[in-house]
Design a protein around this motif. Structure first.
Motif, PDB file in Angstrom:
ATOM      1  N   GLY A  97       7.521  66.429  76.793  1.00  0.00           N
ATOM      2  CA  GLY A  97       7.496  65.408  77.825  1.00  0.00           C
ATOM      3  C   GLY A  97       8.758  64.575  77.850  1.00  0.00           C
ATOM      4  N   ASP A  98       8.816  63.622  78.798  1.00  0.00           N
ATOM      5  CA  ASP A  98      10.027  62.814  78.942  1.00  0.00           C
ATOM      6  C   ASP A  98      10.155  61.733  77.872  1.00  0.00           C
ATOM      7  OD1 ASP A  98       8.064  61.050  79.701  1.00  0.00           O
ATOM      8  OD2 ASP A  98       8.708  60.875  81.797  1.00  0.00           O
ATOM      9  N   GLN A  99       9.154  61.586  76.993  1.00  0.00           N
ATOM     10  CA  GLN A  99       9.248  60.655  75.874  1.00  0.00           C
ATOM     11  C   GLN A  99       9.859  61.315  74.631  1.00  0.00           C
ATOM     12  OE1 GLN A  99       8.265  57.340  75.919  1.00  0.00           O
ATOM     13  NE2 GLN A  99       7.909  57.602  78.117  1.00  0.00           N
ATOM     14  N   ALA A 100      10.269  62.571  74.763  1.00  0.00           N
ATOM     15  CA  ALA A 100      10.776  63.318  73.613  1.00  0.00           C
ATOM     16  C   ALA A 100      12.089  62.722  73.108  1.00  0.00           C
ATOM     17  CB  ALA A 100      10.965  64.784  73.982  1.00  0.00           C
ATOM     18  N   LEU A 101      12.276  62.817  71.783  1.00  0.00           N
ATOM     19  CA  LEU A 101      13.468  62.285  71.121  1.00  0.00           C
ATOM     20  C   LEU A 101      14.178  63.401  70.352  1.00  0.00           C
ATOM     21  CD1 LEU A 101      11.914  59.057  69.558  1.00  0.00           C
ATOM     22  CD2 LEU A 101      13.221  59.196  71.689  1.00  0.00           C
ATOM     23  N   ARG A 102      15.435  63.126  70.053  1.00  0.00           N
ATOM     24  CA  ARG A 102      16.212  63.994  69.165  1.00  0.00           C
ATOM     25  C   ARG A 102      16.706  63.144  68.006  1.00  0.00           C
ATOM     26  NH1 ARG A 102      21.336  65.700  67.751  1.00  0.00           N
ATOM     27  NH2 ARG A 102      21.623  67.983  67.534  1.00  0.00           N
ATOM     28  N   LEU A 103      16.334  63.552  66.771  1.00  0.00           N
ATOM     29  CA  LEU A 103      16.739  62.840  65.574  1.00  0.00           C
ATOM     30  C   LEU A 103      17.878  63.595  64.913  1.00  0.00           C
ATOM     31  CD1 LEU A 103      16.151  60.509  63.572  1.00  0.00           C
ATOM     32  CD2 LEU A 103      14.554  62.050  62.404  1.00  0.00           C
ATOM     33  N   GLN A 104      18.956  62.885  64.607  1.00  0.00           N
ATOM     34  CA  GLN A 104      20.141  63.534  64.064  1.00  0.00           C
ATOM     35  C   GLN A 104      19.887  64.088  62.665  1.00  0.00           C
ATOM     36  OE1 GLN A 104      23.162  60.515  63.736  1.00  0.00           O
ATOM     37  NE2 GLN A 104      22.236  59.541  61.966  1.00  0.00           N
ATOM     38  N   SER A 105      20.738  65.034  62.267  1.00  0.00           N
ATOM     39  CA  SER A 105      20.665  65.584  60.916  1.00  0.00           C
ATOM     40  C   SER A 105      21.077  64.516  59.903  1.00  0.00           C
ATOM     41  CB  SER A 105      21.565  66.806  60.790  1.00  0.00           C
ATOM     42  OG  SER A 105      22.917  66.464  61.097  1.00  0.00           O
ATOM     43  N   GLU A 106      20.688  64.713  58.665  1.00  0.00           N
ATOM     44  CA  GLU A 106      20.924  63.693  57.653  1.00  0.00           C
ATOM     45  C   GLU A 106      21.111  64.351  56.297  1.00  0.00           C
ATOM     46  OE1 GLU A 106      21.342  59.722  56.269  1.00  0.00           O
ATOM     47  OE2 GLU A 106      21.103  60.453  58.322  1.00  0.00           O
ATOM     48  N   ALA A 107      22.056  63.832  55.502  1.00  0.00           N
ATOM     49  CA  ALA A 107      22.254  64.260  54.118  1.00  0.00           C
ATOM     50  C   ALA A 107      22.111  63.045  53.215  1.00  0.00           C
ATOM     51  CB  ALA A 107      23.628  64.902  53.935  1.00  0.00           C
ATOM     52  N   GLN A 108      21.353  63.191  52.154  1.00  0.00           N
ATOM     53  CA  GLN A 108      21.130  62.081  51.237  1.00  0.00           C
ATOM     54  C   GLN A 108      21.019  62.604  49.818  1.00  0.00           C
ATOM     55  OE1 GLN A 108      18.814  58.982  52.620  1.00  0.00           O
ATOM     56  NE2 GLN A 108      18.354  58.057  50.642  1.00  0.00           N
ATOM     57  N   ASP A 109      21.490  61.813  48.870  1.00  0.00           N
ATOM     58  CA  ASP A 109      21.355  62.194  47.472  1.00  0.00           C
ATOM     59  C   ASP A 109      20.988  60.964  46.646  1.00  0.00           C
ATOM     60  OD1 ASP A 109      23.694  60.765  47.502  1.00  0.00           O
ATOM     61  OD2 ASP A 109      24.923  62.292  46.521  1.00  0.00           O
ATOM     62  N   GLY A 110      20.638  61.207  45.415  1.00  0.00           N
ATOM     63  CA  GLY A 110      20.251  60.123  44.525  1.00  0.00           C
ATOM     64  C   GLY A 110      19.849  60.677  43.168  1.00  0.00           C
ATOM     65  N   SER A 111      19.459  59.769  42.275  1.00  0.00           N
ATOM     66  CA  SER A 111      19.088  60.144  40.915  1.00  0.00           C
ATOM     67  C   SER A 111      17.786  59.451  40.532  1.00  0.00           C
ATOM     68  CB  SER A 111      20.191  59.772  39.918  1.00  0.00           C
ATOM     69  OG  SER A 111      21.408  60.417  40.239  1.00  0.00           O
ATOM     70  N   TYR A 112      17.082  60.062  39.571  1.00  0.00           N
ATOM     71  CA  TYR A 112      15.852  59.492  39.037  1.00  0.00           C
ATOM     72  C   TYR A 112      15.953  59.437  37.515  1.00  0.00           C
ATOM     73  CZ  TYR A 112      13.814  60.284  43.647  1.00  0.00           C
ATOM     74  OH  TYR A 112      13.553  60.274  45.002  1.00  0.00           O
ATOM     75  N   LEU A 113      15.669  58.264  36.956  1.00  0.00           N
ATOM     76  CA  LEU A 113      15.684  58.062  35.506  1.00  0.00           C
ATOM     77  C   LEU A 113      14.259  57.816  35.039  1.00  0.00           C
ATOM     78  CD1 LEU A 113      17.183  57.554  32.797  1.00  0.00           C
ATOM     79  CD2 LEU A 113      17.311  55.128  33.477  1.00  0.00           C
ATOM     80  N   THR A 114      13.827  58.563  34.028  1.00  0.00           N
ATOM     81  CA  THR A 114      12.479  58.453  33.489  1.00  0.00           C
ATOM     82  C   THR A 114      12.556  58.172  32.002  1.00  0.00           C
ATOM     83  OG1 THR A 114      11.674  60.051  35.119  1.00  0.00           O
ATOM     84  CG2 THR A 114      10.243  59.590  33.255  1.00  0.00           C
ATOM     85  N   LEU A 115      11.845  57.138  31.551  1.00  0.00           N
ATOM     86  CA  LEU A 115      11.787  56.771  30.136  1.00  0.00           C
ATOM     87  C   LEU A 115      10.329  56.632  29.735  1.00  0.00           C
ATOM     88  CD1 LEU A 115      14.523  53.961  30.098  1.00  0.00           C
ATOM     89  CD2 LEU A 115      14.814  56.343  29.404  1.00  0.00           C
ATOM     90  N   GLY A 116       9.943  57.241  28.604  1.00  0.00           N
ATOM     91  CA  GLY A 116       8.543  57.140  28.224  1.00  0.00           C
ATOM     92  C   GLY A 116       8.259  57.691  26.845  1.00  0.00           C
ATOM     93  N   TRP A 117       6.958  57.790  26.552  1.00  0.00           N
ATOM     94  CA  TRP A 117       6.456  58.301  25.283  1.00  0.00           C
ATOM     95  C   TRP A 117       5.418  59.380  25.551  1.00  0.00           C
ATOM     96  CZ3 TRP A 117       7.416  56.792  20.115  1.00  0.00           C
ATOM     97  CH2 TRP A 117       8.324  55.728  19.964  1.00  0.00           C
ATOM     98  N   ARG A 118       5.404  60.392  24.687  1.00  0.00           N
ATOM     99  CA  ARG A 118       4.368  61.414  24.701  1.00  0.00           C
ATOM    100  C   ARG A 118       3.602  61.375  23.377  1.00  0.00           C
ATOM    101  NH1 ARG A 118       8.666  64.911  26.286  1.00  0.00           N
ATOM    102  NH2 ARG A 118       8.680  65.280  28.531  1.00  0.00           N
TER     103      ARG A 118
END
Length: 333
Positions: free
Chosen positions: A217-238
């Motif tokens: 329909g005429d309400q349709a959108l176009r969303l641009q491409s995207e690149a993203q990065d990041g890191s995850y730090l995990t600290l704990g006990w087993r």
């Protein structure tokens, strides 16, 4: 008078356009969660290495013997509404399989592959589904009480989104890819009947999402491409311990950890109205970057070459929670 009416119509049109764009932010939320979901193959690899290399492990494989495993999982997560963002609910499930063997010295290495599906639904009625396919490798070694794990995976994602606006059913298909490198270091404190293990894990992830183009329909959108990065730090006990049940080993495991994400808490993009060519900024919801992780597991030795396991994993943040169950089967041949 005509000038005033024109100004009011222009203002109303701008507000309406902005409302429609905000209503289409679900694909951005899905992209944020794709970064989060890189943990699924990563956790499967780390858990597998824990089972065969560290405290209360499975029986060691013989030289030249292969080891295989399968892990099926299912989960449910939710994010509370707030700050203009609707409540989100997600259901997910999938299957991962792997093959590994001992190498020279204290090393063990393997490969994994799998597929999964995630269904994300907003309180406003929009939904977005993702089919993901994973491929990766992992390895681990020990040096006295020190343990090291590492791995890398790549995932292909096929996304489908749908929303309803002004009596129109708008749908879109797009693709994305995510890659990651991860590692973990631990120090095992082994006692006669139980083991304690502090650990630290770090993962670097990168997501490349193609553009998304709606149809319907005429309400349709176009969303641009995207690149993203990041890191995850995990600290704990087993912690782990074992018992003898019917002359077979039953191992209980528990883990408590905190995780911090060095990622953008909120995805942003540009949406273009296809009928008019007008572009506007689009913002997804703000996700928590810190959460608490609880893992509980039981593993039973059915035979010397066959093991069965059940695992619960819970993630908790201020306005979000995620719970999942996984069953694991491993076989040597």
């Amino acid at each position: 008078m005509k000038g005033t009416n024109a100004a009011l119509l222009a203002l109303f049109g701008g507000l309406t356009s902005g409302f429609c764009v905000a209503d289409a932010s679900l694909p951005l939320d899905q992209r944020s969660l794709l970064l989060e979901d890189t943990r699924l193959p990563r956790e499967a690899a780390l858990d597998r290495l824990q089972q065969i290399r560290f405290a209360f492990r499975e029986r060691a494989a013989q030289p030249g013997q292969w080891q295989s495993w399968a892990r099926a999982y299912g989960g449910y997560g939710s994010w509370d509404a707030g700050s203009g963002s609707p409540r989100l609910e997600r259901r997910s499930g999938g299957l991962l399989v792997g093959l590994d063997r001992p190498l020279q010295g204290m090393w063990v290495a393997g490969v994994l592959a799998g597929a999964g599906r995630s269904e994300l639904q907003a309180e406003q009625g929009g939904d977005s589904d993702v089919d993901s396919y994973h491929l990766g490798g992992y390895a681990a070694t020990r040096f006295y009480q020190l343990g090291f794990k590492l791995g890398a995976t790549y995932s292909w994602h096929e996304l489908h989104s749908e929303r309803h606006r002004a009596g129109q059913s708008l749908h879109a298909d797009s693709r994305a890819g995510s890659a990651q490198l991860f590692g973990e270091a631990s120090y095992s404190l082994d006692f006669r009947d139980f083991s304690l293990e502090p650990f630290a894990g770090l993962a670097y992830v990168q997501l490349d999402a193609d553009h998304l183009r709606e149809h319907g329909g005429d309400q349709a959108l176009r969303l641009q491409s995207e690149a993203q990065d990041g890191s995850y730090l995990t600290l704990g006990w087993r912690a782990a311990t074992s018992w003898q049940v019917a002359q077979r080993k039953l191992v209980g495991r528990a883990s408590l950890a905190g995780r911090h994400g060095f990622v953008d808490a909120q995805m942003r993009g540009t949406a273009v109205r296809l009928s008019s060519g007008i572009s506007e900024a689009l913002e997804g919801r703000e996700f928590e970057r810190d959460n608490l992780r609880l893992d509980l597991g039981l593993d039973y030795e059915l035979s010397q070459d066959l093991y069965l396991g059940l695992t619960y994993a819970g993630q908790y943040a201020e306005d979000a929670r995620d719970n999942s169950l996984a069953g694991r089967l491993s076989l040597r041949f």
